[in-house]
Design a protein around this motif. Structure first.
Motif, PDB file in Angstrom:
ATOM      1  N   SER A 120     115.453  83.765  13.245  1.00 23.22           N
ATOM      2  CA  SER A 120     116.693  83.055  13.534  1.00 23.22           C
ATOM      3  C   SER A 120     117.182  82.392  12.256  1.00 23.22           C
ATOM      4  CB  SER A 120     116.461  81.984  14.618  1.00 23.22           C
ATOM      5  OG  SER A 120     115.568  80.992  14.143  1.00 23.22           O
ATOM      6  N   ASN A 121     118.240  81.610  12.367  1.00 22.49           N
ATOM      7  CA  ASN A 121     118.665  80.788  11.238  1.00 22.49           C
ATOM      8  C   ASN A 121     117.532  79.818  10.896  1.00 22.49           C
ATOM      9  OD1 ASN A 121     119.887  78.632   9.673  1.00 22.49           O
ATOM     10  ND2 ASN A 121     121.874  79.374  10.364  1.00 22.49           N
ATOM     11  N   GLY A 122     117.124  79.778   9.623  1.00 20.04           N
ATOM     12  CA  GLY A 122     116.005  78.916   9.236  1.00 20.04           C
ATOM     13  C   GLY A 122     116.294  77.434   9.357  1.00 20.04           C
ATOM     14  N   GLN A 123     117.594  77.050   9.267  1.00 18.58           N
ATOM     15  CA  GLN A 123     118.037  75.668   9.428  1.00 18.58           C
ATOM     16  C   GLN A 123     117.396  74.716   8.408  1.00 18.58           C
ATOM     17  OE1 GLN A 123     117.264  75.382  13.733  1.00 18.58           O
ATOM     18  NE2 GLN A 123     119.458  75.631  14.081  1.00 18.58           N
ATOM     19  N   SER A 124     117.172  73.488   8.792  1.00 18.80           N
ATOM     20  CA  SER A 124     116.738  72.443   7.848  1.00 18.80           C
ATOM     21  C   SER A 124     115.243  72.511   7.559  1.00 18.80           C
ATOM     22  CB  SER A 124     117.106  71.063   8.398  1.00 18.80           C
ATOM     23  OG  SER A 124     116.644  70.905   9.729  1.00 18.80           O
ATOM     24  N   SER A 125     114.831  71.776   6.539  1.00 18.05           N
ATOM     25  CA  SER A 125     113.459  71.861   6.030  1.00 18.05           C
ATOM     26  C   SER A 125     112.398  71.464   7.049  1.00 18.05           C
ATOM     27  CB  SER A 125     113.318  71.000   4.773  1.00 18.05           C
ATOM     28  OG  SER A 125     113.674  69.651   5.035  1.00 18.05           O
ATOM     29  N   ASP A 126     112.734  70.595   7.988  1.00 23.19           N
ATOM     30  CA  ASP A 126     111.750  70.187   8.990  1.00 23.19           C
ATOM     31  C   ASP A 126     111.444  71.297   9.990  1.00 23.19           C
ATOM     32  OD1 ASP A 126     114.513  69.642   9.801  1.00 23.19           O
ATOM     33  OD2 ASP A 126     113.637  68.886  11.656  1.00 23.19           O
ATOM     34  N   ARG A 127     112.277  72.330  10.026  1.00 23.97           N
ATOM     35  CA  ARG A 127     112.079  73.441  10.962  1.00 23.97           C
ATOM     36  C   ARG A 127     111.203  74.546  10.370  1.00 23.97           C
ATOM     37  NH1 ARG A 127     116.287  73.466  14.765  1.00 23.97           N
ATOM     38  NH2 ARG A 127     117.078  71.346  15.000  1.00 23.97           N
ATOM     39  N   PHE A 128     110.971  74.499   9.061  1.00 27.66           N
ATOM     40  CA  PHE A 128     110.323  75.618   8.376  1.00 27.66           C
ATOM     41  C   PHE A 128     108.942  75.938   8.937  1.00 27.66           C
ATOM     42  CE2 PHE A 128     107.869  77.802   5.201  1.00 27.66           C
ATOM     43  CZ  PHE A 128     108.770  78.633   4.541  1.00 27.66           C
ATOM     44  N   ILE A 129     108.042  74.985   8.917  1.00 29.83           N
ATOM     45  CA  ILE A 129     106.669  75.251   9.346  1.00 29.83           C
ATOM     46  C   ILE A 129     106.596  75.580  10.839  1.00 29.83           C
ATOM     47  CG2 ILE A 129     104.362  74.243   9.583  1.00 29.83           C
ATOM     48  CD1 ILE A 129     104.840  72.840   6.908  1.00 29.83           C
ATOM     49  N   PRO A 130     107.301  74.857  11.715  1.00 28.13           N
ATOM     50  CA  PRO A 130     107.283  75.256  13.132  1.00 28.13           C
ATOM     51  C   PRO A 130     107.768  76.686  13.362  1.00 28.13           C
ATOM     52  CG  PRO A 130     108.111  73.026  12.929  1.00 28.13           C
ATOM     53  CD  PRO A 130     108.004  73.563  11.534  1.00 28.13           C
ATOM     54  N   LYS A 131     108.795  77.107  12.639  1.00 34.82           N
ATOM     55  CA  LYS A 131     109.295  78.472  12.813  1.00 34.82           C
ATOM     56  C   LYS A 131     108.299  79.497  12.284  1.00 34.82           C
ATOM     57  CE  LYS A 131     114.297  77.628  12.951  1.00 34.82           C
ATOM     58  NZ  LYS A 131     114.693  78.466  14.097  1.00 34.82           N
ATOM     59  N   MET A 132     107.664  79.180  11.162  1.00 34.81           N
ATOM     60  CA  MET A 132     106.655  80.099  10.621  1.00 34.81           C
ATOM     61  C   MET A 132     105.477  80.227  11.584  1.00 34.81           C
ATOM     62  SD  MET A 132     107.575  81.471   7.713  1.00 34.81           S
ATOM     63  CE  MET A 132     106.061  81.911   6.848  1.00 34.81           C
ATOM     64  N   LYS A 133     105.076  79.128  12.192  1.00 31.09           N
ATOM     65  CA  LYS A 133     103.975  79.171  13.153  1.00 31.09           C
ATOM     66  C   LYS A 133     104.367  79.953  14.398  1.00 31.09           C
ATOM     67  CE  LYS A 133     101.556  74.939  11.764  1.00 31.09           C
ATOM     68  NZ  LYS A 133     101.143  73.567  12.180  1.00 31.09           N
ATOM     69  N   LYS A 134     105.597  79.781  14.834  1.00 31.09           N
ATOM     70  CA  LYS A 134     106.057  80.521  16.013  1.00 31.09           C
ATOM     71  C   LYS A 134     106.095  82.011  15.720  1.00 31.09           C
ATOM     72  CE  LYS A 134     109.652  80.676  19.542  1.00 31.09           C
ATOM     73  NZ  LYS A 134     110.915  80.067  20.061  1.00 31.09           N
TER      74      LYS A 134
END
Length: 262
Positions: A93-107
Motif C-alpha cells: 500500500s502507500n507507505g505513508q509516514s515513518s511511524d507506519r514503516f515497521i508495522p507495514k514491514m511486519k505485516k
C-alpha cells in the motif's frame, strides 16, 4: 573520498559477490505455492498496476520498494527496467509516514512469507529501496490536509527518531540486503495542499543527519534529481505528484541506482 563516492565504489565492488551468491541465498523451498501466495497478496494489496502480484523467479535477485505515492508512480518503470534482471516487489500500500514503516514491514512478512503463510514466499531481500518523509511533513486536522489549523504528522525530532529506528530495524532484520534511502521529493515552490515548500528541504536535511550514522546505507537523492524539472514534471500547481514524464524519469533513476547495487 566523500561518502557518495565511497558508497558508489562499495556498491560496485560488491556486484561480483552479489552475482555469484544470489542464486544460493535466494531460493524457494519445495513448499512454495503460487496460487496460495497470489490469493494472500490479493487480499493484502491495494489495487492498481504498481500492486500487481509478482511471481518470483528463483534465479533472480529480489528488490523491495517502500515508499509513498511517489514510489507508487515510478514502480512500473522500475519493473520494466529490471525485467529479467530482478524480481521487483513493492510494499502492499502507500507507505505513508515513518511511524507506519515497521508495522507495514511486519505485516508484509506475517502475511506473505513462510512459515506464517503455508506455501508463501521463502526468500531474502537483496535490495531495499525506501523512503519516508512526504507524509511526515504534512499538516492534518481531523484527517484532512490543513496547513492553517492542522498539526504536522511528525515533528523533526519524531521523524529523526523514527528514521533512526527504521535504519536499525532494517540492518538487524535484513543484514545481507543492500539498503538505499531515497530523499523526499520537493513540495512545489508555491506550496501544496497541507504542505509547505521549505519543509521538504528541512526534512531531507534531518534525514541525512540520521543517515550519517549509517554509512552503509546509500543515498538516492531523488530530491536533487527531480527538483530542476519540477515545473515540467509536477502534475499540476499545488500538487506534490508527478505526470507520466516525471514518473518515468524517476523510475529510470531508481532503476539505475538499484542496478549499481545488485
Amino acid at each position: 573520498m566523500n561518502r557518495r563516492s565511497f558508497v558508489k565504489y562499495l556498491g560496485a565492488t560488491s556486484i561480483f559477490i552479489g552475482a555469484t551468491s544470489c542464486a544460493s541465498i535466494n531460493f524457494f523451498g519445495n513448499n512454495y505455492d503460487e496460487e496460495t501466495s497470489r490469493e494472500a497478496w490479493k487480499k493484502l494489496a491495494d489495487k492498481g498496476e504498481a500492486f500487481k502480484y509478482v511471481n518470483p523467479n528463483k534465479k533472480l535477485p529480489n528488490i523491495l520498494l517502500y515508499g509513498d505515492s511517489i514510489s507508487i508512480g515510478y514502480t512500473p518503470t522500475v519493473r520494466q527496467g529490471l525485467v529479467n534482471k530482478a524480481n521487483v516487489f513493492r510494499i502492499y500500500s502507500n507507505g505513508q509516514s515513518s511511524d507506519r514503516f515497521i508495522p507495514k514491514m511486519k505485516k508484509l512478512k506475517e502475511t506473505m512469507f513462510q512459515p506464517y503463510l503455508k506455501g508463501g514466499w521463502d526468500f531474502n531481500w537483496d535490495v531495499i529501496h525506501f523512503n519516508v518523509g512526504l507524509h511526515d511533513l504534512k499538516y492534518l486536522k481531523d484527517g484532512k490536509l490543513d496547513i492553517e489549523n492542522g498539526k504536522q504528522v511528525s515533528s523533526i525530532a519524531v521523524y529523526k527518531s523514527n528514521l533512526d529506528t527504521i535504519c536499525k530495524y532494517l540492518q538487524t532484520e535484513f543484514p545481507k540486503a543492500k539498503l538505499i534511502f531515497a530523499t523526499t521529493t520537493a513540495v512545489p515552490e508555491e506550496g501544496a495542499d497541507g504542505r509547505i515548500s521549505r519543509d521538504s528541504i528541512t526534512y531531507n536535511t534531518a534525514a541525512l543527519e540520521v543517515l550519517a550514522n549509517y554509512p552503509s546505507i546509500q543515498i538516492n537523492d531523488l530530491y536533487a534529481f527531480t527538483k530542476p524539472n519540477a515545473k515540467d514534471w509536477h502534475i499540476k500547481p499545488h500538487n506534490v505528484h508527478y505526470n507520466t514524464l516525471g514518473k518515468k524519469a524517476q523510475g529510470k533513476q531508481v532503476t539505475k541506482i538499484i542496478t549499481e547495487n545488485l
